[in-house]
Write a protein that holds these residues in place. Structure first.
Motif, mmCIF file in Angstrom:
data_model
loop_
_atom_site.group_PDB
_atom_site.id
_atom_site.type_symbol
_atom_site.label_atom_id
_atom_site.label_comp_id
_atom_site.label_asym_id
_atom_site.label_seq_id
_atom_site.Cartn_x
_atom_site.Cartn_y
_atom_site.Cartn_z
ATOM 1 N N LEU A 47 0.833 -1.191 0.000
ATOM 2 C CA LEU A 47 0.000 0.000 0.000
ATOM 3 C C LEU A 47 0.877 1.255 0.000
ATOM 4 N N TRP A 48 0.325 2.337 -0.563
ATOM 5 C CA TRP A 48 0.972 3.649 -0.535
ATOM 6 C C TRP A 48 -0.041 4.673 -0.045
ATOM 7 N N TYR A 49 0.341 5.427 0.961
ATOM 8 C CA TYR A 49 -0.481 6.514 1.482
ATOM 9 C C TYR A 49 0.256 7.831 1.325
ATOM 10 N N ASP A 50 -0.504 8.853 0.932
ATOM 11 C CA ASP A 50 0.063 10.186 0.834
ATOM 12 C C ASP A 50 -1.008 11.200 1.189
ATOM 13 N N GLU A 51 -0.659 12.135 2.049
ATOM 14 C CA GLU A 51 -1.598 13.162 2.496
ATOM 15 C C GLU A 51 -2.922 12.567 2.982
ATOM 16 N N ARG A 67 -4.521 3.005 7.043
ATOM 17 C CA ARG A 67 -4.862 4.414 6.992
ATOM 18 C C ARG A 67 -3.642 5.255 7.348
ATOM 19 N N GLN A 68 -3.757 6.543 7.017
ATOM 20 C CA GLN A 68 -2.705 7.480 7.383
ATOM 21 C C GLN A 68 -3.346 8.592 8.192
ATOM 22 N N PHE A 69 -2.718 8.933 9.270
ATOM 23 C CA PHE A 69 -3.264 9.931 10.191
ATOM 24 C C PHE A 69 -2.775 11.335 9.834
ATOM 25 N N SER A 74 1.122 5.969 10.128
ATOM 26 C CA SER A 74 0.229 5.071 9.394
ATOM 27 C C SER A 74 0.015 3.793 10.170
ATOM 28 N N GLU A 75 -1.048 3.129 9.827
ATOM 29 C CA GLU A 75 -1.434 1.879 10.456
ATOM 30 C C GLU A 75 -1.781 0.886 9.356
#
Lengths: 112, 113
Positions: A47-51, A67-69, A74-75
């Motif tokens: 997975l990739w999270y941004d903003e 998710r990203q806080f 991130s979790e």
């Protein structure tokens, strides 16, 4: 300056349970990536999270989510654990739009 | 489907020798090619990286050679030392996917004294 940190270092669960893994990126980094390093399968992008948004996903079933806080930590959640989910889960972070990723030490998940 | 193929799987080199690890890719959209070094119990650490507009990049004892037409790249470790004994991963990524890394399967390097 602190690098990428991950917790816990080790996690033992039984089949069917849920696992939650946590990652804190390098200060100033807004992108967080998750990878799975399973024996015999090598390192695979999860997975990739941004903003705060999920931007890209690897070839993994929906029971892998995260998710990203607002503070960019991130979790990663893995539901309905299966034996083959046993692996080292690595988190990496990067500056927004930059290609260089820095890895944390990983969380070793063992599913019994 | 493995997008990056890496060889050899394992390598034994004498101290002072040259270690060479090769990788090949298929996706011509890849525009960033890093090498990572991983010691047991640790996360991968970035060693050196190259973009396809450059044919060679050198940093200390580590050199990447890149052949765009053949879609191959390699890592050369000069004057290999026992402390270089680790697993090495090549990877490739492109900006369209947010630089999500596609890794080779890794090469376990042992440098003997």
């Amino acid at each position: 300056e602190a690098g990428v940190t991950q917790s816990p270092t080790h996690l033992i669960k039984t089949r069917g349970q849920q696992a939650t893994l946590r990652c804190s990126p390098i200060s100033g980094h807004t992108s967080v990536y998750w990878y799975q390093q399973a024996l015999g399968l090598g390192l695979q992008f999860l997975l990739w999270y941004d903003e705060g948004e999920e931007r890209n996903r690897g070839n993994f079933p929906p029971r892998f989510s995260g998710r990203q806080f607002p503070n960019y930590s991130s979790e990663l959640n893995v539901n309905a654990l299966e034996l083959e989910d046993s692996a080292l889960y690595l988190c990496a972070s990067s500056l927004a739009g930059q290609e260089t990723q820095y890895f944390g030490p990983g969380t070793r998940l063992l599913v019994l | 489907q493995q997008q990056v193929k890496q060889s050899p799987q394992s390598l034994i080199v004498q101290k002072g020798g040259i270690s060479i690890i090769n990788c090949a890719y298929e996706n011509t959209a890849f525009d960033y090619f890093p090498w990572y070094q991983q010691f047991p119990g640790k996360g991968p650490a970035l060693l050196i990286a190259i973009r396809p507009d450059v044919s060679e990049k050198k940093e200390g004892r580590f050199t990447i050679s890149f052949n765009k037409s053949a879609k191959q790249f390699s890592l050369h470790i000069m004057d290999s030392q026992p402390g270089d004994s680790a697993t090495y991963f090549c990877a490739a990524s492109h900006s369209n996917s947010g630089y999500a890394l596609n890794f080779g399967k890794g090469t376990s390097l042992l440098v003997t004294p």
